[in-house]
Scaffold this motif. Structure first.
Motif, short mmCIF file in Angstrom:
data_model
loop_
_atom_site.label_atom_id
_atom_site.label_comp_id
_atom_site.label_asym_id
_atom_site.label_seq_id
_atom_site.Cartn_x
_atom_site.Cartn_y
_atom_site.Cartn_z
N ALA A 190 -13.37 -15.62 40.57
CA ALA A 190 -14.36 -16.48 39.93
C ALA A 190 -15.77 -15.93 40.10
O ALA A 190 -16.59 -16.03 39.19
CB ALA A 190 -14.26 -17.89 40.50
N ASP A 191 -16.05 -15.33 41.26
CA ASP A 191 -17.37 -14.73 41.48
C ASP A 191 -17.66 -13.63 40.48
O ASP A 191 -18.80 -13.48 40.02
CB ASP A 191 -17.48 -14.18 42.91
CG ASP A 191 -17.55 -15.28 43.95
OD1 ASP A 191 -17.88 -16.43 43.60
OD2 ASP A 191 -17.26 -14.99 45.13
N ASN A 192 -16.65 -12.86 40.11
CA ASN A 192 -16.84 -11.82 39.09
C ASN A 192 -17.20 -12.43 37.74
O ASN A 192 -18.06 -11.91 37.04
CB ASN A 192 -15.58 -10.96 38.96
CG ASN A 192 -15.44 -9.98 40.10
OD1 ASN A 192 -16.37 -9.27 40.43
ND2 ASN A 192 -14.27 -9.94 40.70
N VAL A 193 -16.55 -13.51 37.37
CA VAL A 193 -16.85 -14.17 36.10
C VAL A 193 -18.26 -14.75 36.12
O VAL A 193 -19.01 -14.61 35.15
CB VAL A 193 -15.81 -15.26 35.77
CG1 VAL A 193 -16.16 -16.00 34.50
CG2 VAL A 193 -14.42 -14.66 35.65
N VAL A 194 -18.64 -15.36 37.24
CA VAL A 194 -19.98 -15.93 37.36
C VAL A 194 -21.04 -14.82 37.29
O VAL A 194 -22.12 -15.02 36.73
CB VAL A 194 -20.11 -16.73 38.68
CG1 VAL A 194 -21.54 -17.11 38.97
CG2 VAL A 194 -19.23 -17.97 38.61
N ASN A 195 -20.72 -13.63 37.78
CA ASN A 195 -21.64 -12.49 37.72
C ASN A 195 -21.54 -11.74 36.39
O ASN A 195 -21.93 -10.58 36.31
CB ASN A 195 -21.37 -11.53 38.89
CG ASN A 195 -21.79 -12.13 40.20
OD1 ASN A 195 -22.77 -12.87 40.27
ND2 ASN A 195 -21.06 -11.84 41.26
N ARG A 196 -21.00 -12.40 35.37
CA ARG A 196 -20.96 -11.93 33.99
C ARG A 196 -20.13 -10.66 33.81
O ARG A 196 -20.50 -9.76 33.09
CB ARG A 196 -22.38 -11.76 33.46
CG ARG A 196 -23.17 -13.06 33.52
CD ARG A 196 -24.59 -12.92 33.13
NE ARG A 196 -24.79 -12.64 31.72
CZ ARG A 196 -24.79 -13.53 30.74
NH1 ARG A 196 -24.58 -14.80 31.01
NH2 ARG A 196 -25.01 -13.18 29.50
N ARG A 197 -18.97 -10.64 34.47
CA ARG A 197 -18.02 -9.54 34.28
C ARG A 197 -16.72 -10.12 33.71
O ARG A 197 -16.29 -11.19 34.11
CB ARG A 197 -17.71 -8.86 35.61
CG ARG A 197 -18.87 -8.14 36.21
CD ARG A 197 -18.45 -7.41 37.47
NE ARG A 197 -19.60 -7.00 38.22
CZ ARG A 197 -19.97 -7.56 39.37
NH1 ARG A 197 -19.26 -8.53 39.91
NH2 ARG A 197 -21.04 -7.14 39.99
N ALA A 198 -16.12 -9.40 32.80
CA ALA A 198 -14.81 -9.80 32.28
C ALA A 198 -13.76 -9.45 33.33
O ALA A 198 -13.86 -8.44 34.01
CB ALA A 198 -14.52 -9.08 30.97
N VAL A 199 -12.76 -10.31 33.47
CA VAL A 199 -11.73 -10.11 34.49
C VAL A 199 -10.35 -10.23 33.84
O VAL A 199 -10.07 -11.19 33.13
CB VAL A 199 -11.85 -11.15 35.63
CG1 VAL A 199 -10.80 -10.90 36.69
CG2 VAL A 199 -13.24 -11.13 36.24
N VAL A 200 -9.49 -9.24 34.10
CA VAL A 200 -8.09 -9.29 33.69
C VAL A 200 -7.28 -9.61 34.94
O VAL A 200 -7.40 -8.92 35.95
CB VAL A 200 -7.63 -7.95 33.07
CG1 VAL A 200 -6.15 -8.00 32.74
CG2 VAL A 200 -8.45 -7.63 31.83
N ILE A 201 -6.50 -10.69 34.89
CA ILE A 201 -5.74 -11.14 36.06
C ILE A 201 -4.26 -10.97 35.79
O ILE A 201 -3.73 -11.47 34.79
CB ILE A 201 -6.04 -12.62 36.37
CG1 ILE A 201 -7.54 -12.81 36.58
CG2 ILE A 201 -5.31 -13.07 37.62
CD1 ILE A 201 -8.17 -13.60 35.52
N ASN A 202 -3.59 -10.28 36.70
CA ASN A 202 -2.14 -10.11 36.65
C ASN A 202 -1.55 -11.00 37.74
O ASN A 202 -1.79 -10.79 38.92
CB ASN A 202 -1.77 -8.65 36.88
CG ASN A 202 -0.28 -8.40 36.80
OD1 ASN A 202 0.49 -9.30 36.48
ND2 ASN A 202 0.12 -7.20 37.09
#
Length: 144
Positions: free
Chosen positions: A70-82
């Motif tokens: 979630a911290d990555n998303v808040v820091n405006r990065r796209a995240v791919v989760i497996n």
């Protein structure tokens, strides 16, 4: 000058042009007092460059790692989760938590595969779609 040197100078054009950064001065008159004012129209090219976007790949093993994602998303990065390495109940909790995070930052969450998701903040546009053409239905799919 030989033909070889002429061709070389034609293609390389070394030292023929000198680039000089100049400031342009524009004089403007104020309506009230007629005073002159200088303004500069020089723009630094480094200030025009956009920061690079990042995509983070995550493969959590338990629910405790959802905060880091979630911290990555808040820091405006796209995240791919497996979510293949997480049991079904914890995977549902992770997706629920990330759905709330993505909603809070006005982003988007998309399902890419049976256990793969893409979380994007509002500064990332995703075009296209992935069809659900796979026939296999596992326990993870039944819960969604």
């Amino acid at each position: 000058m030989s033909i070889k040197n002429k061709i070389k100078t034609f293609f390389t054009m070394d030292d023929e042009y000198e680039y000089i950064e100049e400031e342009q001065e524009i004089e403007q008159h104020d309506a009230s007092g007629g005073q002159k004012r200088r303004s500069e129209n020089v723009v630094s090219l480094t200030s025009m460059q956009q920061p690079t976007s990042k995509v983070v790949l995550c493969e959590p093993r338990n629910y405790d790692e959802a905060q880091e994602i979630a911290d990555n998303v808040v820091n405006r990065r796209a995240v791919v989760i497996n979510l293949q390495r997480v049991d079904h109940n914890q995977a549902k909790r992770i997706v629920d938590f990330l759905s709330g995070t993505v909603y809070a930052v006005k982003g988007d969450i998309q399902k890419l595969g049976s256990q793969t998701f893409l979380c994007t903040p509002d500064n990332v546009d995703v075009s296209g779609s992935i069809t659900e053409s796979y026939v296999e239905e596992d326990e993870f799919e039944k819960g969604w």
